[in-house]
Design an enzyme around this catalytic site. Sequence first.
Site, PDB file in Angstrom:
ATOM      1  N   THR A   1       1.018  -1.050  -0.168  1.00 25.92           N
ATOM      2  CA  THR A   1       0.209  -0.216   0.201  1.00 25.92           C
ATOM      3  C   THR A   1       1.377   1.531   0.034  1.00 25.92           C
ATOM      4  O   THR A   1       1.787   1.201   0.908  1.00 25.92           O
ATOM      5  CB  THR A   1      -0.682   0.250   1.134  1.00 25.92           C
ATOM      6  OG1 THR A   1      -0.097  -0.052   2.786  1.00 25.92           O
ATOM      7  CG2 THR A   1      -1.631  -1.508   0.996  1.00 25.92           C
ATOM      8  N   SER A   2       0.277   2.462  -0.343  1.00 25.22           N
ATOM      9  CA  SER A   2       0.882   3.555  -0.755  1.00 25.22           C
ATOM     10  C   SER A   2       1.366   3.915   0.618  1.00 25.22           C
ATOM     11  O   SER A   2       2.351   4.406   0.992  1.00 25.22           O
ATOM     12  CB  SER A   2       0.806   4.693  -1.882  1.00 25.22           C
ATOM     13  OG  SER A   2       0.374   4.053  -2.644  1.00 25.22           O
ATOM     14  N   THR A   3       0.730   3.853   1.414  1.00 24.25           N
ATOM     15  CA  THR A   3       1.205   4.547   2.970  1.00 24.25           C
ATOM     16  C   THR A   3       0.028   4.126   3.456  1.00 24.25           C
ATOM     17  O   THR A   3      -0.524   2.876   3.729  1.00 24.25           O
ATOM     18  CB  THR A   3      -0.131   6.042   3.140  1.00 24.25           C
ATOM     19  OG1 THR A   3      -1.360   5.649   3.622  1.00 24.25           O
ATOM     20  CG2 THR A   3       0.310   7.001   1.944  1.00 24.25           C
TER      21      THR A   3
END
Length: 193
Positions: free
Chosen positions: A12-14
């Site tokens: 996931t990106s964050t």
Amino acid sequence: MSAPVLIGYARTSTADQKAGLEAQLRDLAAAGCTKIFREELSSVATNRPQLQTALEWVREGDIMVVTKLDRLARSVADLITITGELRRKGVELRILAMNLDTGTPTGKLMVNLLASIAEFERELMLERQREGITKAKADGKYKGRQPTARAKAEKVMRLRAEGKSANDIVQALGISRASYFRIVAESGQEAAA
């Protein structure tokens, strides 16, 4: 021969995207992955340590599984690099959302098409770059890369004036003998070997 081991990779990106990571982990487990590597960082991050660990961990006959293409690669070129590394190790890639499996003829075709598109894009980019350089040169705005040794011309001449030998100057400045003699010749002085 034993059954292939399915290795999952989730990203996931964050850290705020817990639901997305949980969904990926659920889907990878449902697909039969017995080992799952996961990370929470942007795909544009230059270093994805868990992806590197997964690529090092997989063995011939294994299948690497991701839920979606954008969870694995940041660009088509990146995908080609990753699939090339997997292919060298004898590992197939399965992308669940695309129903793509490089272990099948169709999956191989799709990856090869993506590779061809990436190569085509690269050639177009290089052509535009060459055209831009040509235009900049015509406009007098492009000087090109400054030769490394020539940037040291002043030091060469100073050391020479101090009585240093050609060999001493070449070693001290890390330039070639040819560069030394070229710099001296361009200065209009005679060079002693």
